[in-house]
Design a protein around this motif. Structure first.
Motif, short mmCIF file in Angstrom:
data_model
loop_
_atom_site.label_atom_id
_atom_site.label_comp_id
_atom_site.label_asym_id
_atom_site.label_seq_id
_atom_site.Cartn_x
_atom_site.Cartn_y
_atom_site.Cartn_z
N SER A 89 42.61 17.38 -3.13
CA SER A 89 42.84 17.74 -1.73
C SER A 89 43.08 19.24 -1.62
N THR A 90 42.65 19.82 -0.53
CA THR A 90 42.88 21.22 -0.26
C THR A 90 44.01 21.36 0.74
N ILE A 91 44.98 22.21 0.42
CA ILE A 91 46.13 22.42 1.28
C ILE A 91 45.99 23.77 1.96
N HIS A 92 46.08 23.80 3.28
CA HIS A 92 45.93 25.03 4.03
C HIS A 92 47.22 25.38 4.75
N PHE A 93 47.51 26.69 4.79
CA PHE A 93 48.61 27.17 5.63
C PHE A 93 48.18 27.07 7.08
N VAL A 94 49.08 26.62 7.95
CA VAL A 94 48.70 26.41 9.34
C VAL A 94 48.47 27.74 10.05
N ASP A 95 47.41 27.80 10.87
CA ASP A 95 47.16 29.00 11.69
C ASP A 95 48.13 29.08 12.85
N SER A 96 48.58 27.93 13.30
CA SER A 96 49.59 27.86 14.36
C SER A 96 50.23 26.48 14.28
N ALA A 97 51.41 26.36 14.84
CA ALA A 97 52.12 25.09 14.79
C ALA A 97 52.62 24.72 16.17
N PRO A 98 52.50 23.46 16.56
CA PRO A 98 53.11 23.04 17.82
C PRO A 98 54.61 23.31 17.81
N PHE A 99 55.13 23.59 18.97
CA PHE A 99 56.55 23.93 19.12
C PHE A 99 57.45 22.89 18.46
N GLN A 100 57.17 21.62 18.68
CA GLN A 100 58.03 20.55 18.15
C GLN A 100 57.98 20.49 16.63
N VAL A 101 56.80 20.79 16.05
CA VAL A 101 56.66 20.79 14.59
C VAL A 101 57.53 21.89 13.98
N ALA A 102 57.47 23.08 14.59
CA ALA A 102 58.28 24.20 14.09
C ALA A 102 59.77 23.89 14.23
N LEU A 103 60.13 23.23 15.33
CA LEU A 103 61.52 22.90 15.56
C LEU A 103 62.02 21.89 14.52
N GLU A 104 61.21 20.88 14.24
CA GLU A 104 61.59 19.86 13.27
C GLU A 104 61.63 20.42 11.85
N ALA A 105 60.82 21.46 11.59
CA ALA A 105 60.81 22.06 10.26
C ALA A 105 62.17 22.65 9.91
N VAL A 106 62.88 23.16 10.92
CA VAL A 106 64.21 23.72 10.68
C VAL A 106 65.15 22.63 10.17
N ASP A 107 65.06 21.44 10.74
CA ASP A 107 65.95 20.34 10.33
C ASP A 107 65.53 19.70 9.01
N ASN A 108 64.24 19.53 8.80
CA ASN A 108 63.77 18.66 7.73
C ASN A 108 63.08 19.35 6.56
N SER A 109 62.65 20.62 6.72
CA SER A 109 61.89 21.27 5.65
C SER A 109 62.69 22.28 4.86
N ILE A 110 63.71 22.86 5.44
CA ILE A 110 64.45 23.91 4.75
C ILE A 110 65.07 23.37 3.46
N ALA A 111 64.78 24.08 2.36
CA ALA A 111 65.26 23.69 1.02
C ALA A 111 64.78 22.31 0.60
#
Length: 631
Positions: free
Chosen positions: A351-373
Motif C-alpha cells: 500500500s502507498t501512504i500519502h500525506f494529506v493535501d488538506s484535512a476536513p475540519f473535524q478530522v483535524a480536530l479529532e487528531a488532537v484527541d486521538n493521534s497525539i503520541a
C-alpha cells in the motif's frame, strides 16, 4: 485514555511514587530507631522491648536519627538526579553505549537507525540519539525526561539477532515509554532508590575501613558493628524500594507491549522478539555492572533470575507473550528454529501512504484527541516511505554535524524571492563559507522536496546538531535568529520550524521567559491564536474572524487582534514558553482552538497542518502526520 489523560495520570503517579518512597523512608527510620534502641539495650545488659524506645533513647535522639536518615537519603537522591539531569544520554553512556546516529557501522547498525528514524517521523518527534551497547544479550531501553532529550539504547544482540519486524516491535515498545512519560518516571525512580542505597553503601565503606584486627580491636568493633547495621538497614530499604519499583513498572510493560502492537499492527514482531529472548542462549541479561541500577528501563529484565523475582521490574516473558498471542503454543525460538525466519526478506504491505493535501475540519480536530503520541501503523509505514524518498545526499547531510547546518539554513529561508535573496546575502556574511557552499550544492534537491518533508527533515538533523560543541552551537543559533530577523518581520512558518529545532536541542526550558502573572496562560493563548490567524490570512478582516473563532472556543473575552507587526520573535518565544507549562488537560484545548483558527470553509490546508504539528511539538505534544492509505 488519550495522550493528555495519560500525561495527567502520569503526573498523579509521580506524586504517588513520592508518597510510596516517603512511606519506605518512614519504615527505614523506624527500623533504624529499633536497631539503635536494641544496641543501647544490649550495651546496658537489658532485655530489649520496642515499647521502651522512649526510655532507651529519648524523643530528641529519635528526632536526630530521623533527620540524619532523611538527610542522607535526600542528598543521595538529589546527587543522582543531578547526575541524570542531562537526560537519557547519561544512562546510555553509563552502560557503555556508543552513539550510532552520525556514523553507523555495518548493515545491522544502519537498519537499527532506520527503524528508529521511521518511528520518530511517524510519531512527530525529533529523532532521538540511538546508542549501541556492545553486549550479546537481546535487550533495549529508552531513557530521558521528554522526547527532546530521550535516547533509545539497543544491544548488539538485539540488532543482530532480531529481524526487521521484531526490531520494529521492540523500538515501538520503547517509543511508547517515551511518548507516555514513563521514561521521566523511571529516572525519578533511579534517583529515589539511590538515596536509600546510600545508607547501605555508607555501611559497606565503614565495614571495609574499620575491619577489626588483632592489634587494635577495642576502638574498631563499635564502628564495625555500626557499619554492619547500616548495611542491613540499607539492604532492607533497597528491598522496599525495589518492591515499589516493581509495582510501578510491571503494568507499564504490558501497556507498552500493547502500544507497540497498535503502532505496528503486528503482534508477531514483538512476540517473536520475546520468544527469542527466552529461547536464545544469550537471553536478555546484560554484563554491565550498572544494569541493576537501570533494570526497570529495559525491554526485558537485564538481570539473572533469582529468589527475589517478587521484586522483578518486568512481568514473566511467558505472560507477556500470552497476552500478545493468546493462541501461543508455549514454544520459544532458539538459534536453530529461528534462523530461517531471521533471514527472511523484509515485507511491505504494497500500500502507498500519502500525506494529506488538506484535512476536513473535524478530522483535524479529532487528531488532537486521538493521534497525539499515538501513531498508527499507516503513519509508521509513511515514515518509512518518506525516509526512503529523501535523496541519499540529503540524508547523508542530515547525519553530518557540519553539513546539517546548511540544511537548517535552507529550511528557514523565506518563501518570497526578495526576502530570500536578502537572507542569502546575510548568510554569506555570517555563516561558515563551506556551510554556505554545501547549502548551494544541496539547494536543487531541497527545493524539490514537498513541504510535508520539511519538519521530518529538521527532526532528522537533531542528533547531528546535538554533536556541535557549545561554541559552534551558539554561533549557529545566533545565525538562525539573524536569519529570521533579516527582513524586519517574522514569518510564522519560519518561526515554527526554528522553535521546534531549539526545543529539541536545548534541554532546559527558557525560564526567564516564564511569567507568574495571573492570567499569563490566557495571554499566551491569545497571542498564539493571533499569530496563527495572521499566518493563515493575509488580509485583516479574515484574520480577525479566525482570531475570534479561536477565542470563542476557549471561552476567552474577544479582544482586538494584535497587528501583524506585533508578532515578533521575542513575544512568540515567550508565549510558547508559558503555554508549554500548562497542565496536560489544558493543552488540547489550546490546540483545538488553533484548529478553529486555521479553519477555512471546513478545510485545513496541508501547510497549516504542519504549522499545527510544529506548535504541538513545542508544547511537548508530539503530533503524527495526517496520512491517507491507497491500495
Amino acid at each position: 485514555m488519550n495522550f493528555f489523560e495519560y500525561q495527567d495520570k502520569a503526573r498523579r503517579n509521580s506524586g504517588l511514587l513520592v508518597g510510596l518512597f516517603t512511606l519506605a523512608l518512614i519504615l527505614l527510620v523506624g527500623l533504624t530507631t529499633l536497631v539503635a534502641a536494641a544496641a543501647v539495650s544490649y550495651s546496658r545488659g537489658q532485655a530489649f522491648s520496642p515499647l521502651a524506645i522512649e526510655q532507651l533513647l529519648g524523643w530528641q535522639t529519635v528526632g536526630y536519627i530521623a533527620l540524619t536518615i532523611v538527610a542522607i537519603v535526600a542528598l543521595g537522591s538529589l546527587y543522582k538526579l543531578q547526575q541524570l539531569a542531562a537526560g537519557g544520554k547519561v544512562v546510555a553512556e553509563s552502560l557503555g553505549g556508543r552513539k550510532l546516529n552520525i556514523a553507523p557501522q555495518g548493515p545491522a547498525e544502519q537498519r537499527a537507525l532506520n527503524v528508529v528514524e521511521e518511528m520518530a517521523i511517524a510519531s512527530g518527534t525529533p529523532v532521538p540519539d540511538v546508542y549501541l551497547i556492545e553486549d550479546p544479550a537481546i535487550n533495549a531501553f529508552a531513557a530521558g525526561y521528554k522526547p527532546c532529550d530521550a535516547v533509545i539504547g539497543l544491544t548488539r544482540g538485539c540488532i543482530e539477532n532480531l529481524n526487521r519486524d521484531e526490531l520494529q516491535g521492540v523500538v515501538a515498545h520503547e517509543f511508547s515509554h517515551v511518548l507516555n512519560g514513563d521514561t521521566r518516571l523511571n529516572i525519578r525512580i533511579v534517583g529515589l532508590l539511590n538515596g536509600i542505597l546510600i545508607i547501605g553503601l555508607l555501611g559497606h565503606w565503614l565495614v571495609r575501613g574499620v575491619y577489626p584486627n588483632s592489634s587494635n580491636n577495642r576502638g574498631r568493633i563499635p564502628l564495625f558493628a555500626l557499619g554492619l547495621a547500616l548495611m542491613v538497614l540499607g539492604y532492607a530499604g533497597t528491598l522496599l524500594g525495589n518492591l515499589i519499583k516493581s509495582a510501578v513498572s510491571r503494568q507499564r510493560e504490558y501497556l507498552a507491549d500493547a502500544s507497540a502492537v497498535q503502532f505496528t499492527r503486528n503482534n508477531a514482531g514483538i512476540a517473536n522478539a520475546l520468544k527469542k529472548i527466552s529461547g536464545y542462549s544469550t537471553g536478555s541479561n546484560l554484563s554491565s555492572g550498572r544494569a541493576a541500577e537501570f533494570s526497570h528501563m529495559f525491554f526485558s529484565s537485564g538481570l539473572k533470575r533469582s529468589f527475589f523475582n517478587l521484586f522483578a521490574s518486568h512481568p514473566p516473558l511467558s505472560k507477556r507473550i500470552a497476552r500478545l498471542e493468546p493462541s501461543w503454543n508455549g514454544l520459544y525460538l532458539n538459534e536453530r528454529s529461528s534462523t530461517a525466519q531471521t533471514q527472511t526478506k523484509e515485507t511491505n504491505s504494497g500500500s502507498t501512504i500519502h500525506f494529506v493535501d488538506s484535512a476536513p475540519f473535524q478530522v483535524a480536530l479529532e487528531a488532537v484527541d486521538n493521534s497525539i503520541a499515538c501513531p498508527s501503523a499507516q503513519q509508521v509505514q509513511y515514515g518509512r516511505q518518506l525516509l526512503e524518498s529523501i535523496p541519499a545526499a540529503i540524508l547523508q547531510a542530515a547525519h553530518d554535524p557540519f553539513i546539517a547546518r546548511a540544511l537548517i539554513y535552507h529550511l528557514l529561508l523565506h518563501r518570497g524571492e526578495s526576502e530570500r535573496e536578502t537572507q542569502m546575502v546575510l548568510l554569506k556574511k555570517i555563516a561558515h563559507p563551506a556551510v554556505v557552499r554545501e547549502m548551494y550544492k544541496l539547494a536543487p534537491q531541497l527545493k524539490a522536496l514537498p513541504d510535508n518533508a520539511r519538519l521530518p527533515l529538521l527532526d532528522l538533523c537533531v542528533p547531528a546538531l546535538k554533536a556541535l560543541v557549545p561554541q559552534q552551537y551558539q554561533v549557529f543559533k545566533r545565525n538562525l535568529i539573524k536569519l529570521l530577523r533579516s527582513d524586519g518581520k517574522i514569518e510564522i512558518w519560519e518561526w515554527a520550524l526554528y522553535r521546534v529545532l531549539i526545543h529539541a536541542l536545548e534541554e532546559s526550558p527558557d525560564r526567564q521567559r516564564l511569567s507568574n502573572k495571573k492570567g499569563a496562560g490566557n495571554d499566551a493563548s491569545r497571542f498564539l491564536i493571533a499569530a496563527i490567524a495572521h499566518a493563515g490570512n493575509s488580509e485583516y478582516l479574515p484574520a480577525k474572524r479566525a482570531y475570534e473563532q479561536g477565542l470563542k472556543f476557549l471561552q476567552l473575552e474577544v479582544t482586538p487582534l494584535p497587528s501583524r507587526k506585533d508578532i515578533d520573535l521575542q513575544h512568540l518565544d515567550k508565549a510558547i514558553a508559558i503555554a508549554s507549562q500548562m497542565k496536560p488537560l489544558e493543552k488540547p484545548l489550546l490546540l483545538k482552538a488553533l484548529v478553529y483558527t486555521l479553519n477555512h470553509n471546513g478545510i485545513i490546508k496541508a501547510e497549516e497542518i504542519e504549522l499545527l504539528r510544529a506548535v504541538a511539538d513545542s508544547l511537548d505534544c508530539p503530533m503524527p502526520p495526517l496520512v491517507l492509505k491507497e491500495n
